[in-house]
Scaffold this active site. Sequence first.
Site, PDB file in Angstrom:
ATOM      1  N   SER A 141      98.601 -38.108 -18.124  1.00 22.00           N
ATOM      2  CA  SER A 141      97.744 -37.142 -17.431  1.00 22.00           C
ATOM      3  C   SER A 141      96.645 -36.708 -18.386  1.00 22.00           C
ATOM      4  O   SER A 141      96.830 -36.712 -19.611  1.00 22.00           O
ATOM      5  CB  SER A 141      98.570 -35.924 -16.999  1.00 22.00           C
ATOM      6  OG  SER A 141      97.741 -34.843 -16.595  1.00 22.00           O
ATOM      7  N   TYR A 155     104.516 -29.122 -18.215  1.00 24.01           N
ATOM      8  CA  TYR A 155     104.022 -30.379 -17.653  1.00 24.01           C
ATOM      9  C   TYR A 155     103.147 -31.115 -18.665  1.00 24.01           C
ATOM     10  O   TYR A 155     103.327 -32.311 -18.910  1.00 24.01           O
ATOM     11  CB  TYR A 155     103.240 -30.105 -16.374  1.00 24.01           C
ATOM     12  CG  TYR A 155     102.606 -31.342 -15.773  1.00 24.01           C
ATOM     13  CD1 TYR A 155     103.360 -32.205 -14.979  1.00 24.01           C
ATOM     14  CD2 TYR A 155     101.273 -31.665 -16.013  1.00 24.01           C
ATOM     15  CE1 TYR A 155     102.804 -33.348 -14.445  1.00 24.01           C
ATOM     16  CE2 TYR A 155     100.702 -32.806 -15.474  1.00 24.01           C
ATOM     17  CZ  TYR A 155     101.465 -33.650 -14.698  1.00 24.01           C
ATOM     18  OH  TYR A 155     100.908 -34.780 -14.169  1.00 24.01           O
TER      19      TYR A 155
END
Length: 249
Positions: A141, A155
């Site tokens: 990401s 995350y």
Amino acid sequence: MSKGTIIITGASAGLGAEMARRFAALGYDLGLGARRGERLAALREEITAAHPDRRVVLRVLDVTDGEAVSTAFTEIAAELGTVDRVIVNAGLGRGAAIGTGRPDVNRRTALTNFVGALAQTEAAMEIFRAQGHGHLVMISSMSALRGMRRAMTVYAATKAGVSALAEGLRSENVPGVDVSVIHPGYIRTEMNEHVAHRTRFMVDLDVGVRSMVTAIEKRRVKAYVPAWPWVPIGFLLERLPLSVVRRLT
């Protein structure tokens, strides 16, 4: 004739399902894994209706169960004959600010996104080392580039771990094995549709996954996708002071 074989996890929806559609259209046979078996079955019906020559093997799978991951990958390899590429995609986007009473949410995200990714990587590399070739693709990401705040903290940390796994394997330089890490920006999926309307630079699933598949097919070592605006944003994220990053995220 098949172009090759690909295992994709987290394939029941979102990025995984759309990658499965696109790779099937390119001529690949597929091994698809996810927790929601009914969605996998529906996706297989959709793919084989559009591409009758494609083989699509399914496994209902929780990636936090390392033994189940190893068994599923081995079975898929046996059924398809070989595995040319594994896309480590399964993940959760949930999170809470640390210390606010939701350690359960953060633990589940950490287990799925990092421990689960490790289990998949172990299983994939065991197959690749035995057969002498393969392409490992880690879906990270853009948030992995820096520490993020509040609900994004865990995350982002898990995705940074995924990126570090990929880099470590590239450093090992395993004969015959290519390793790619893909850093998607904001792509509209079921996982993030509750924030899509107020997120800058969000792109539709079709646009985002098209960029991902192109980078994967080119066996890019590292890719920020879509390239615009995430290549320049990535350049800045890696260099700006944390005080500035805090205001941007």
